[in-house]
Design a protein around this motif. Structure first.
Motif, short mmCIF file in Angstrom:
data_model
loop_
_atom_site.label_atom_id
_atom_site.label_comp_id
_atom_site.label_asym_id
_atom_site.label_seq_id
_atom_site.Cartn_x
_atom_site.Cartn_y
_atom_site.Cartn_z
N GLN A 49 -7.58 -15.54 -2.07
CA GLN A 49 -7.68 -14.27 -1.36
C GLN A 49 -8.86 -14.31 -0.38
O GLN A 49 -9.97 -14.64 -0.74
N VAL A 73 2.66 -14.09 -0.24
CA VAL A 73 1.88 -14.00 0.99
C VAL A 73 2.73 -14.58 2.12
O VAL A 73 3.42 -15.58 1.93
N TYR A 80 -0.66 -11.14 8.94
CA TYR A 80 -0.82 -11.61 7.58
C TYR A 80 -0.40 -10.47 6.65
O TYR A 80 -0.79 -9.32 6.86
N ASP A 82 0.42 -9.53 2.31
CA ASP A 82 0.56 -9.94 0.91
C ASP A 82 0.98 -8.75 0.07
O ASP A 82 0.66 -7.61 0.39
N TYR A 113 5.52 -7.17 4.66
CA TYR A 113 5.66 -8.54 4.14
C TYR A 113 7.03 -9.11 4.49
O TYR A 113 7.14 -10.24 4.97
#
Length: 132
Positions: A49, A73, A80, A82, A113
């Motif tokens: 993380q 992820v 980005y 997750d 996501y």
């Protein structure tokens, strides 16, 4: 002291060294010409993380550890995302007790996501397509 888990990443071969620097290794012997590879880190501290690159496309999944559960992820090189994952796949949706309905931010994170993952898969498919 850390909180380690098993983590798998699918990335472009050209980005292999970025993930090796974090502790990932090739999953299995792969064709040297394959543009997309799979790598594993058996001891990913806190599922890396805050340490995963946000400027290259990849997909990743991690198992549970002491302080967190499974997760997915996705990064398309620009965005980005997750999310928490269920034990057998799927997604974890937080529940708004006061409204007795799914938490809207949780659903938004899942949708983000899925959109990023879709873009990454399209990029990987284009890389794997034979050139004319």
């Amino acid at each position: 002291m850390g909180d380690r888990c098993h983590m798998q990443v699918t990335c472009r071969r050209q980005d292999q060294s970025r993930f090796e620097a974090l502790g990932f290794q090739l999953d299995f012997e792969q064709n040297a010409q394959t543009p997309v590879i799979e790598m594993t880190d058996e001891e990913a501290n806190y599922a890396h993380q805050g340490r995963l690159p946000a400027d290259v496309p990849f997909l990743a999944a991690h198992g549970p550890a002491g302080n967190y559960g499974d997760g997915f992820v996705a990064c398309d090189g620009k965005r980005y995302a997750d999310v928490e994952a269920g034990h057998d796949g799927g997604f974890v949706v937080r529940w708004n007790e006061a409204k007795d309905e799914p938490d809207r931010s949780s659903l938004a994170a899942i949708r983000t996501y899925r959109a990023v993952r879709k873009r990454v898969l399209a990029q990987f498919k284009q890389l794997a397509a034979p050139s004319a």
